[in-house]
Write an enzyme that holds these catalytic residues in place. Structure first.
Site, PDB file in Angstrom:
ATOM      1  N   LYS A 264       1.221  -1.439  -0.250  1.00  0.00           N
ATOM      2  CA  LYS A 264       0.416  -0.160  -0.305  1.00  0.00           C
ATOM      3  C   LYS A 264       0.829   1.323   0.140  1.00  0.00           C
ATOM      4  CE  LYS A 264      -4.301  -2.027   0.721  1.00  0.00           C
ATOM      5  NZ  LYS A 264      -5.480  -2.048   1.154  1.00  0.00           N
ATOM      6  N   GLN A 324      -1.247 -13.191  10.061  1.00  0.00           N
ATOM      7  CA  GLN A 324      -1.756 -12.577   9.158  1.00  0.00           C
ATOM      8  C   GLN A 324       0.109 -12.495   8.576  1.00  0.00           C
ATOM      9  OE1 GLN A 324      -3.903  -9.365  10.588  1.00  0.00           O
ATOM     10  NE2 GLN A 324      -1.931  -8.468   9.807  1.00  0.00           N
ATOM     11  N   ASP A 359      -2.812  -6.522   0.455  1.00  0.00           N
ATOM     12  CA  ASP A 359      -1.371  -6.691   0.749  1.00  0.00           C
ATOM     13  C   ASP A 359      -1.504  -7.363   1.473  1.00  0.00           C
ATOM     14  OD1 ASP A 359      -2.507  -4.690   2.690  1.00  0.00           O
ATOM     15  OD2 ASP A 359      -0.490  -3.715   2.814  1.00  0.00           O
ATOM     16  N   ASP A 394      -3.844  -9.007  17.713  1.00  0.00           N
ATOM     17  CA  ASP A 394      -4.232  -8.329  16.918  1.00  0.00           C
ATOM     18  C   ASP A 394      -5.619  -8.976  16.351  1.00  0.00           C
ATOM     19  OD1 ASP A 394      -4.611  -5.542  14.555  1.00  0.00           O
ATOM     20  OD2 ASP A 394      -4.367  -7.363  13.365  1.00  0.00           O
ATOM     21  N   ASN A 395      -7.153  -8.655  15.914  1.00  0.00           N
ATOM     22  CA  ASN A 395      -8.354  -9.013  15.871  1.00  0.00           C
ATOM     23  C   ASN A 395      -7.639 -10.152  15.917  1.00  0.00           C
ATOM     24  OD1 ASN A 395      -8.998  -7.037  14.434  1.00  0.00           O
ATOM     25  ND2 ASN A 395      -7.634  -7.168  12.336  1.00  0.00           N
ATOM     26  N   GLU A 423      -7.739  -7.191  20.500  1.00  0.00           N
ATOM     27  CA  GLU A 423      -7.863  -5.867  20.113  1.00  0.00           C
ATOM     28  C   GLU A 423      -8.695  -6.139  18.877  1.00  0.00           C
ATOM     29  OE1 GLU A 423      -7.913  -4.028  16.503  1.00  0.00           O
ATOM     30  OE2 GLU A 423      -7.226  -5.594  16.447  1.00  0.00           O
ATOM     31  N   LYS A 534      -0.254   4.315   9.611  1.00  0.00           N
ATOM     32  CA  LYS A 534      -0.019   3.001   8.333  1.00  0.00           C
ATOM     33  C   LYS A 534       0.999   3.103   7.281  1.00  0.00           C
ATOM     34  CE  LYS A 534      -4.221   2.227   9.084  1.00  0.00           C
ATOM     35  NZ  LYS A 534      -5.421   1.526   8.839  1.00  0.00           N
ATOM     36  N   TYR A 535       0.407   3.969   6.951  1.00  0.00           N
ATOM     37  CA  TYR A 535       0.898   3.792   5.461  1.00  0.00           C
ATOM     38  C   TYR A 535       2.756   4.970   5.413  1.00  0.00           C
ATOM     39  CZ  TYR A 535      -3.161   2.333   5.099  1.00  0.00           C
ATOM     40  OH  TYR A 535      -4.882   1.468   5.253  1.00  0.00           O
TER      41      TYR A 535
END
EC number: 2.4.99.16
Length: 675
Positions: A264, A324, A359, A394-395, A423, A534-535
């Site tokens: 990204k 992930q 991504d 995360d998640n 989270e 984040k990017y």
């Protein structure tokens, strides 16, 4: 399982479900006792049960805690919480870390029953000698079980008085009802037909599982003018400022190699340039996976240096664990069975509608659950070996609950001090279950609770029965979430939410830039930041912000100082809301022992609000008619408050009162705001 009781019943008698003295609905209880209730060392909480018996005879009850070695401690007497309800409760305090258990014992209270009858019959002259002899025999029985000589002598003196026929009956009875006798019987009651509830498990963990202040930042943004991409060495220079603000935990987004496939660009664009640094959550490249360091951040030795420097400042490191992969992760080729393959052979990217993560590949858990669990535990232990004792997962709600239960049990089985934060912004049932199966902390809906009614209802829920298994972490913002309240409320909104988060929850946190009140959204109606970190790299001029007064770091520092100085703010369960006559003004208090903190906040970041705060004085440990000095810990001013109090809260100047309730011996150094 049936309740048990101590009696002279023969072995031929069949056990009953209820027990001789019914002990029902013991709380806290999690998943009917299959999972433990939670506490941290030194935390006080209430154990309650429904206790009653046939007829009119009196009953008593107590709580017994057993430590991780199964040894019972001194039992804690219970009291009826409200007359006539048969609901009994007692506050107990957790001890050392480990798995404890607790039971409620109910029993017939023959002394209290006798006293009730004696107070009626003796003045009326009914069965005087018989009643007094019954009392003498009960007191003799009680004295036989009293270990201390002085206490036993006190009861035996009452026995002698009850049998002293040279004294009037009223005098004989009075000798058995003295405060001294009462005190002995309170410590050593005569208990008949003792009936125990089934033991329930209690998991006691270290204090950081409940209490702490978190600061999230991206080490890669802490570079230099000559080398913009930060390293662990340059990021370590930021740690003293974080510690100076009073934070306890530094939370790092993923620090691993970032993939290049479908990387990204800025603001989540699908076409990255050669200068784009990618999203840290797109984990994995030919340079390594979850157990590797992104080369641009440095080496493992550099990470160890960062952890060491943090430790010197009293800071713990929390590491993001995102299960992930980027399309370039070594697992993609080494473990194809760990991914979802579509009919054309490609792997589906991750989605969380309306968001798409081209991504990132999600993990498929059912083809090789054992292999995934083994690898996950290996990775976690790798980072534990390098000083990480807290993981922000995360998640977790997008992975099987049973998987997390297995992984956390494995880690905490050998390292009970390791903390996992879930989270999971998702459905209540999933959030509750993740907490129940092992996650020590949970993200919450706090970001989306902004009105007085929303906050009151939500915090009443969190501080109630849910507190026995779910510990909230109130982040005021995250890299993903910039709420409209902050977007449109400006600096006063940031001050309000900081006060709320820091005083409502024992654990709270901010993401870097919050203290600078960064609030520009990607577009109207979006909760994403424009130029999201984040990017891309996001260097900040902290020195200039302090010099120009464009930071709320002094407020954040003061809030964390107040939290450390006041035990009431380091607990969740004893939270009470007080009425105000304005919807824009919320008032609440917390108590821990003799420490009481009272908070009044203006929820309107744009307008000054005046209101009357009607205090529930008993909730502050005071009588309704009392008034006391309270010191505003934000300003140092002292007021004299009673049942009804006028407040005026002006955004930008006085967003809130955070007051400690003083005892009358403290001098009053400010004006009176009592009405």
């Amino acid at each position: 399982m049936p309740a048990t009781h101590h009696s002279s019943a023969t072995s031929a008698e069949r056990p009953t479900v209820v027990g001789r003295i019914p002990v029902l609905d013991v709380r806290p209880v999690v998943q009917r006792g299959r999972r433990p209730a939670k506490a941290v060392t030194g935390e006080s909480f209430e154990v309650s049960a429904t206790v009653f018996r046939e007829g009119h005879d009196a009953v008593g009850a107590n709580v017994v805690l057993r430590d991780p070695r199964g040894r019972p401690g001194p039992w804690t007497p219970m009291r009826e919480l409200a007359p006539g309800t048969d609901r009994w409760g007692a506050t107990v305090t957790a001890g050392e870390t480990g798995t404890w258990s607790y039971t409620v014992e109910a029993w017939g209270d023959p002394v209290t029953t006798w006293r009730h009858h004696a107070r009626i019959k003796i003045p009326a002259g009914l069965d005087t000698d018989l009643v007094l002899e019954e009392g003498a025999r009960l007191y003799e029985r009680a004295a036989a079980d009293v270990p201390g000589r002085e206490d036993r002598r006190e009861l035996l003196a009452a026995v002698d008085a009850l049998r002293d026929e040279s004294r009037p009956a009223a005098s004989r009875l009075a000798a058995a009802l003295t405060p001294q006798v009462d005190a002995v019987l309170a410590r050593h009651p005569l208990r008949d037909l003792v009936t125990s509830s089934d033991p329930l498990p209690l998991l006691v963990e270290r204090e950081r599982a409940l209490y702490g202040a978190w600061y999230e930042f991206f080490p890669r943004s802490e570079g230099t003018p000559h080398t913009p991409h930060g390293t662990f060495r340059t990021a370590a220079r930021r740690l003293p400022a974080i510690a100076a603000m009073g934070f306890d935990v530094v939370y790092l987004p993923p620090i691993h190699p970032i993939g290049t496939t479908h990387r990204k660009g800025r603001n989540n664009t699908l076409s990255a340039t050669g200068d784009d640094v990618g999203v840290p959550w797109a984990i994995g490249s030919p340079e390594g996976g979850h157990d590797s360091i992104h080369p641009a951040l440095g080496t493992l030795d550099d990470f160890d240096h960062f952890v060491t420097e943090a430790g010197k400042l009293g800071l713990e490191i929390a590491l993001d664990f995102a299960l992930q992969c980027s399309p370039d992760h070594p697992w993609v080729h080494k473990h194809p069975e760990w991914f979802h393959h579509r009919p054309d052979g490609t792997i589906a990217h991750a989605e969380n509608p309306p968001k798409k993560y081209q991504d990132i590949y999600p993990i498929a858990f059912d083809a090789d659950p054992d292999g995934l669990a083994t690898e996950t535990v290996r990775i976690l232990r790798h980072w534990m070996d390098h000083g990480v004792r807290i993981f922000r997962v995360d998640n977790p709600h997008t992975k099987p609950v049973a998987f997390w239960e297995r992984v956390i049990a494995d880690i905490n089985g050998t390292d009970p001090d390791v903390i996992f934060l879930a989270e999971a912004f998702t459905r209540p049932a999933m959030m509750a279950t993740l907490a129940q199966i092992g996650f020590q902390q949970s993200y919450t809906y706090f970001t989306w609770r902004n009105t007085k009614q929303e906050l009151t209802e939500y915090l009443t829920e969190l501080s109630g029965e849910a507190a026995s298994y779910m510990r909230p972490n109130f982040f005021a913002n995250t890299p993903d979430i910039l709420h409209a309240y902050l977007q449109h409320g400006g600096r006063p909104a940031f001050e309000v939410r900081a006060v709320l988060a820091a005083t409502l929850s024992p654990t709270w946190g901010i993401y870097s830039g919050y203290e600078l009140c960064e609030n520009t959204p990607l577009r109207e109606g979006s909760e994403e930041y424009l130029d999201s970190e984040k990017y891309q790299l996001k260097p900040r001029d902290w020195t200039r912000a302090a010099r120009e007064g464009t930071t709320i770091a002094p407020l954040v520092t003061r809030l964390n100082t107040i939290r450390r100085e006041n035990p009431a703010l380091r607990q969740l369960r004893d939270l009470h809301f007080h009425p105000t006559d304005k919807e824009e003004v919320i008032a609440y208090s917390k108590r821990q022992g003799s420490n009481t903190v009272l908070v009044v906040v203006n929820l309107d970041p744009r307008h000054t609000q005046e209101a009357t705060v009607s205090l529930d004085m008993p909730q502050l440990g005071l009588d309704w008619h009392e008034s006391v000095p309270v010191r505003d810990e934000l300003t140092g001013e002292t007021y004299h408050w009673g049942r009804a109090n006028y407040v005026r809260l002006e955004p930008g100047r006085t967003p809130a009162h955070v007051c400690t309730v003083l005892r009358p011996s403290h001098p009053q150094i400010g004006g009176s705001h009592t009405t």
